[in-house]
Design a protein around this motif. Structure first.
Motif, PDB file in Angstrom:
ATOM      1  N   ALA A 154     -10.774   4.982  -8.311  1.00 32.05           N
ATOM      2  CA  ALA A 154      -9.732   3.955  -8.415  1.00 32.05           C
ATOM      3  C   ALA A 154      -8.458   4.380  -7.705  1.00 32.05           C
ATOM      4  O   ALA A 154      -7.347   4.135  -8.165  1.00 32.05           O
ATOM      5  CB  ALA A 154      -9.443   3.634  -9.885  1.00 32.05           C
ATOM      6  N   GLN A 202     -16.189   6.087   5.800  1.00 33.34           N
ATOM      7  CA  GLN A 202     -16.928   5.288   4.835  1.00 33.34           C
ATOM      8  C   GLN A 202     -17.126   6.059   3.525  1.00 33.34           C
ATOM      9  O   GLN A 202     -17.016   5.492   2.434  1.00 33.34           O
ATOM     10  CB  GLN A 202     -18.282   4.897   5.431  1.00 33.34           C
ATOM     11  CG  GLN A 202     -18.204   3.863   6.540  1.00 33.34           C
ATOM     12  CD  GLN A 202     -17.976   2.471   5.991  1.00 33.34           C
ATOM     13  OE1 GLN A 202     -18.483   2.121   4.941  1.00 33.34           O
ATOM     14  NE2 GLN A 202     -17.195   1.679   6.706  1.00 33.34           N
ATOM     15  N   THR A 236     -12.801   7.034  -2.979  1.00 36.16           N
ATOM     16  CA  THR A 236     -11.530   6.529  -3.503  1.00 36.16           C
ATOM     17  C   THR A 236     -11.738   5.317  -4.398  1.00 36.16           C
ATOM     18  O   THR A 236     -11.003   5.119  -5.369  1.00 36.16           O
ATOM     19  CB  THR A 236     -10.598   6.167  -2.345  1.00 36.16           C
ATOM     20  OG1 THR A 236     -11.282   5.286  -1.443  1.00 36.16           O
ATOM     21  CG2 THR A 236     -10.154   7.411  -1.591  1.00 36.16           C
ATOM     22  N   SER A 237     -12.748   4.488  -4.084  1.00 39.02           N
ATOM     23  CA  SER A 237     -13.025   3.348  -4.962  1.00 39.02           C
ATOM     24  C   SER A 237     -13.604   3.811  -6.301  1.00 39.02           C
ATOM     25  O   SER A 237     -13.346   3.204  -7.342  1.00 39.02           O
ATOM     26  CB  SER A 237     -13.988   2.385  -4.267  1.00 39.02           C
ATOM     27  OG  SER A 237     -15.251   3.001  -4.063  1.00 39.02           O
ATOM     28  N   ILE A 238     -14.401   4.895  -6.284  1.00 43.05           N
ATOM     29  CA  ILE A 238     -14.950   5.417  -7.539  1.00 43.05           C
ATOM     30  C   ILE A 238     -13.840   5.917  -8.450  1.00 43.05           C
ATOM     31  O   ILE A 238     -13.823   5.665  -9.654  1.00 43.05           O
ATOM     32  CB  ILE A 238     -15.975   6.529  -7.249  1.00 43.05           C
ATOM     33  CG1 ILE A 238     -17.191   5.950  -6.510  1.00 43.05           C
ATOM     34  CG2 ILE A 238     -16.406   7.216  -8.531  1.00 43.05           C
ATOM     35  CD1 ILE A 238     -18.190   6.996  -6.072  1.00 43.05           C
ATOM     36  N   TYR A 276     -23.987   3.685  -4.692  1.00 43.60           N
ATOM     37  CA  TYR A 276     -22.981   3.234  -3.731  1.00 43.60           C
ATOM     38  C   TYR A 276     -23.618   3.235  -2.344  1.00 43.60           C
ATOM     39  O   TYR A 276     -24.082   4.276  -1.865  1.00 43.60           O
ATOM     40  CB  TYR A 276     -21.743   4.132  -3.767  1.00 43.60           C
ATOM     41  CG  TYR A 276     -20.958   4.005  -5.061  1.00 43.60           C
ATOM     42  CD1 TYR A 276     -19.909   3.112  -5.163  1.00 43.60           C
ATOM     43  CD2 TYR A 276     -21.306   4.767  -6.177  1.00 43.60           C
ATOM     44  CE1 TYR A 276     -19.195   2.979  -6.349  1.00 43.60           C
ATOM     45  CE2 TYR A 276     -20.607   4.635  -7.375  1.00 43.60           C
ATOM     46  CZ  TYR A 276     -19.549   3.738  -7.450  1.00 43.60           C
ATOM     47  OH  TYR A 276     -18.857   3.599  -8.612  1.00 43.60           O
ATOM     48  N   GLN A 296     -15.159   8.470   2.372  1.00 46.53           N
ATOM     49  CA  GLN A 296     -13.858   8.572   1.709  1.00 46.53           C
ATOM     50  C   GLN A 296     -13.495   7.268   1.022  1.00 46.53           C
ATOM     51  O   GLN A 296     -12.956   7.264  -0.089  1.00 46.53           O
ATOM     52  CB  GLN A 296     -12.798   8.968   2.723  1.00 46.53           C
ATOM     53  CG  GLN A 296     -12.940  10.388   3.236  1.00 46.53           C
ATOM     54  CD  GLN A 296     -11.895  10.723   4.281  1.00 46.53           C
ATOM     55  OE1 GLN A 296     -11.284   9.836   4.860  1.00 46.53           O
ATOM     56  NE2 GLN A 296     -11.700  12.009   4.524  1.00 46.53           N
ATOM     57  N   ALA A 297     -13.785   6.135   1.668  1.00 44.11           N
ATOM     58  CA  ALA A 297     -13.488   4.851   1.050  1.00 44.11           C
ATOM     59  C   ALA A 297     -14.304   4.663  -0.230  1.00 44.11           C
ATOM     60  O   ALA A 297     -13.803   4.134  -1.235  1.00 44.11           O
ATOM     61  CB  ALA A 297     -13.771   3.721   2.040  1.00 44.11           C
ATOM     62  N   SER A 298     -15.579   5.090  -0.211  1.00 45.06           N
ATOM     63  CA  SER A 298     -16.407   4.968  -1.402  1.00 45.06           C
ATOM     64  C   SER A 298     -15.903   5.867  -2.532  1.00 45.06           C
ATOM     65  O   SER A 298     -15.841   5.455  -3.694  1.00 45.06           O
ATOM     66  CB  SER A 298     -17.857   5.305  -1.056  1.00 45.06           C
ATOM     67  OG  SER A 298     -18.688   5.190  -2.188  1.00 45.06           O
ATOM     68  N   GLU A 316      -6.281   4.346  -3.897  1.00 49.03           N
ATOM     69  CA  GLU A 316      -6.138   3.503  -2.720  1.00 49.03           C
ATOM     70  C   GLU A 316      -5.652   4.356  -1.562  1.00 49.03           C
ATOM     71  O   GLU A 316      -4.833   5.255  -1.736  1.00 49.03           O
ATOM     72  CB  GLU A 316      -5.152   2.358  -2.965  1.00 49.03           C
ATOM     73  CG  GLU A 316      -5.692   1.334  -3.941  1.00 49.03           C
ATOM     74  CD  GLU A 316      -5.000   0.000  -3.786  1.00 49.03           C
ATOM     75  OE1 GLU A 316      -4.345  -0.200  -2.752  1.00 49.03           O
ATOM     76  OE2 GLU A 316      -5.118  -0.830  -4.699  1.00 49.03           O
ATOM     77  N   GLN A 370       0.827  -1.202   0.000  1.00 50.61           N
ATOM     78  CA  GLN A 370       0.000   0.000   0.000  1.00 50.61           C
ATOM     79  C   GLN A 370       0.866   1.259   0.000  1.00 50.61           C
ATOM     80  O   GLN A 370       0.549   2.257  -0.658  1.00 50.61           O
ATOM     81  CB  GLN A 370      -0.929  -0.016   1.222  1.00 50.61           C
ATOM     82  CG  GLN A 370      -1.963  -1.124   1.225  1.00 50.61           C
ATOM     83  CD  GLN A 370      -3.081  -0.850   0.243  1.00 50.61           C
ATOM     84  OE1 GLN A 370      -3.182   0.243  -0.299  1.00 50.61           O
ATOM     85  NE2 GLN A 370      -3.907  -1.864   0.000  1.00 50.61           N
TER      86      GLN A 370
END
Length: 693
Positions: free
Chosen positions: A619, A609, A615-617, A600, A611-613, A621, A478
């Motif tokens: 792409a 939660q 960052t996944s949008i 989402y 921020q995690a969503s 990490e 990471q």
């Protein structure tokens, strides 16, 4: 179980009433003095504080003594003779089968000590007082009609509280009250009861062995609403008390014992709190509960709804729901009774808080005789797995991964099934601190209540081990990805002219940057957020549904992403909602599904939660440890602002240790719960100095 008197407790509830009047006491001391020898009476009159006098003791061949709550005073220089004892016997009533006598229309009690031939060789003259106002501290339970069991050491005031409860229920609440008076201690000696019980009726008991019969007789013949009984001590009396409670009669009584665990360990009186039985579970049920096959459970509903433990005359511990408390103790869960005390400002109540786990106590657990019989190990709360393992029946140590390790340091199984410190345990659980003068390291004792339910690793008292190889590889991967992504973004910004600038240039453009930020945050529809510095990524319009708009804007601001918070489905690219909102299928969610718009779903309405969503949008990490620590910071703020417990997301042991350290710096209680890989940290609103033992 009870906090030390010297420790400070934060009162959370003070009764809104004016300063109480001093408790009024009626003792009829002159009537008792008239039955004592004149020399002793003269000595008692010379005492400085007669109001605090409890007993006068006269033993043949010894000097007479006057007893106070905390001291004893000799009354005469000479020894007691047979004539002195006979003088008292001639001036009082007849001794019963329980070797007790009294003085008519008073609350005094004279108890005799006899030799083998039946001759009286000693007397204990207990001064009975009717103290008005003693049940103010538990008045809410008395008035609700619940059955109360009062416990405490001898002479602490149990009978005084019973007497006052009978008077309040009969006079103030107009209830039919019957007092079953075994030794004439509640309502005094003689055929006419003492005025201290008010309009309550009194039934005398011919002999102590017939007390249970009189209890049943009172219910069957006199139709009471409340029965008051003193000193329940036999199995027949416990069964009679259960019969009374099952008939819908409020029962107020006392029992032989000091605390609730005394009843749990007493096979004769355990029926008062529902009884305890051993149950053998099936294999599937034992696996589901994550416990051993033989467990202890409550046999029946408790006879008494509330248990009052008297610590002193102005301080009690209250178990408001006996059934839940006993069930929790048998499961091994920590419990904390409500502490109440009375002073010149009124009645105060302490806030309940979790007690330390049995593994954190340096003394044998109070319920070790119930939870672990024989040398077969220790049963704690279901599924408990410490970082250092626990000892099993075969003597080995079971580690969290199912591995077997060495022996548990500083503890060995005792004969009663509890853990007690071994010979070499000094310093095993105590951190070393520098000495006050020489600077040498001194082993400071570890207080069990200072940090709640943490293992040696998470307390910080043991050396921090290196992360596991798998965790280390993941963190390294990471970190490398984060560094490479940062370099790529910096290079892209430099090529497009959006890279970082010098401080001098930044100061010159402060006003322009502020105007741009204001224009971006306020648009036609209202306050929408746009990050102008993130132009290298495509702009995304997010419609929040059922989540906090301000938290979403803060998450966007911290990630510096080109995201605009939309207000309508027509203007949105994606929808971000919470699980409960998605299950309800609100009109906006249904419209988004009809348009095949990405939705989402968040687990909780928190910034990590969101921020995690995001960052996944895009792409991207994020370091999992950073997200966990940000979640911990937000949770600490929620606990401090709202004074309510917050549970964090499951993390590994290394991150949990960091979360415990952050909670400790914020002066909060934190406990690890659950089993791996779902073990997580829970934060509590109280300061991490829990007084419960």
């Amino acid at each position: 179980m009870a906090p030390e008197p010297a420790e400070r407790l934060d009162p959370v509830d003070v009764e809104p009433r004016p300063a109480p009047e001093p408790l009024a006491a009626v003792d009829d001391l002159d009537v008792l003095l008239a039955a004592l020898p004149p020399e002793i009476v003269t000595a008692i009159h010379a005492l400085p504080d007669r109001l605090a006098l409890i007993e006068v003791v006269m033993d043949l061949g010894r000097r007479p003594e006057a007893r106070y709550p905390d001291s004893e005073v000799e009354l005469l220089e000479r020894e007691i003779a047979e004539a002195d004892i006979q003088y008292v016997v001639d001036h009082i009533g007849t001794f019963g089968d329980d070797n007790r006598a009294g003085i008519e229309r008073t609350l005094h009690r004279i108890s005799a000590i006899r030799n083998r031939s039946g001759k009286i060789v000693g007397l204990t003259c207990r001064i009975g007082r009717a103290v008005y106002g003693t049940i103010e501290i538990i008045a809410d339970f008395v008035e609700t009609g619940k059955s109360l069991l009062i416990m405490g050491r001898p002479g602490i005031g149990k009978t005084t509280m019973l007497r006052e409860a009978a008077r309040v229920l009969a006079d103030d609440l107009d209830k039919r009250v019957v007092v079953v008076d075994t030794s004439n201690e509640i309502a005094g000696d003689g055929d006419i009861p003492h005025p201290a019980i008010g309009k309550a009726r009194r039934m005398q008991v011919r002999t102590p062995s017939a007390q249970h019969e009189v209890m049943i007789e009172a219910v069957e013949n006199h139709m009471p609403q409340v029965i008051v009984i003193d000193e329940i001590g036999t199995e027949l009396e416990a069964q009679a008390a259960r019969t009374i409670a099952e008939r819908g009669v409020q029962l107020i009584g006392t029992a032989h014992g000091n605390t609730l665990d005394n009843l749990m360990l007493n096979p004769t009186l355990s029926d008062l709190i529902g009884g305890i039985q051993s149950v053998t579970l099936g294999d599937e049920e034992a696996r589901r509960r994550r416990t051993q096959k033989s467990v202890l459970e409550r046999k029946a509903p408790p006879t008494f709804d509330v248990v009052i433990e008297i610590q002193d005359r102005e301080r009690v511990l209250v178990h408001g729901d006996v059934a839940d408390t006993v069930d929790a103790l048998l499961r091994g869960d920590p419990v904390a009774p409500e502490l109440r005390w009375r002073d010149e400002e009124g009645v105060h109540r302490s806030q309940s808080r979790p007690r330390p786990s049995p593994r954190e106590q340096l003394v044998p657990d109070r319920f070790s005789g119930l939870i672990g019989q024989g040398g077969g190990g220790w049963r704690t709360e279901p599924g408990w797995r410490g970082d250092s393992g626990f000892r099993g029946a075969s003597g080995g140590v079971y580690l969290p991964g199912g591995e077997r390790g060495g022996s548990r340091s500083a503890f060995r199984p005792g004969a009663s099934g509890s853990w007690r410190p071994g010979r070499s345990s000094q310093g095993a659980l105590t951190p070393a601190v520098p000495g006050p003068a020489t600077g040498a390291r001194v082993e400071a004792p570890f207080v069990a209540g200072e940090i709640a339910d943490r293992g040696p690793l998470e307390r910080g008292t043991a050396p921090v081990p290196e992360p596991r190889a798998r965790v280390a590889r993941e963190l390294s991967r990471q970190r490398e990805w984060r560094e490479s992504a940062s370099k790529a973004i910096d290079t892209l910004k430099a090529e497009e002219g959006t890279g970082p600038v010098n401080a001098v240039d930044l100061e010159a453009d402060d006003e322009a940057l502020m105007d741009r930020a204001i224009d971006a945050e306020v648009d036609e529809a209202g306050a929408t957020l746009h990050i102008p510095d993130a132009g290298s990524l495509p702009t995304l319009r997010v419609l929040p549904q059922g989540i906090s708009r301000k938290r979403l804007e803060q998450a966007i601001r911290e990630l510096q992403l080109p995201v605009i918070v939309a207000r309508d489905v027509d203007d949105a690219d994606v929808v971000m909602t919470i699980r409960s909102e998605y299950k309800q299928k609100t009109p906006m969610v249904r419209e988004a599904e009809e348009r095949a718009m990405p939705i989402y779903v968040l687990k909780t309405n928190t910034i990590p939660q969101m921020q995690a969503s995001l960052t996944s949008i895009f792409a991207l990490e994020v370091d999992p440890s950073d997200a966990a620590l940000r979640e911990t910071e937000e949770a600490i703020g929620v606990v401090l602002d709202r004074a309510e417990a917050v549970e964090l997301s499951p993390q590994n042991a290394y991150i949990r240790r960091l979360q415990h350290q952050m909670a400790e710096r914020a002066n909060l209680v934190s406990r690890s719960r659950g089993r791996e890989p779902y073990r997580r940290v829970r934060l509590y609103p109280d300061a991490a100095k829990s007084p419960w033992r």
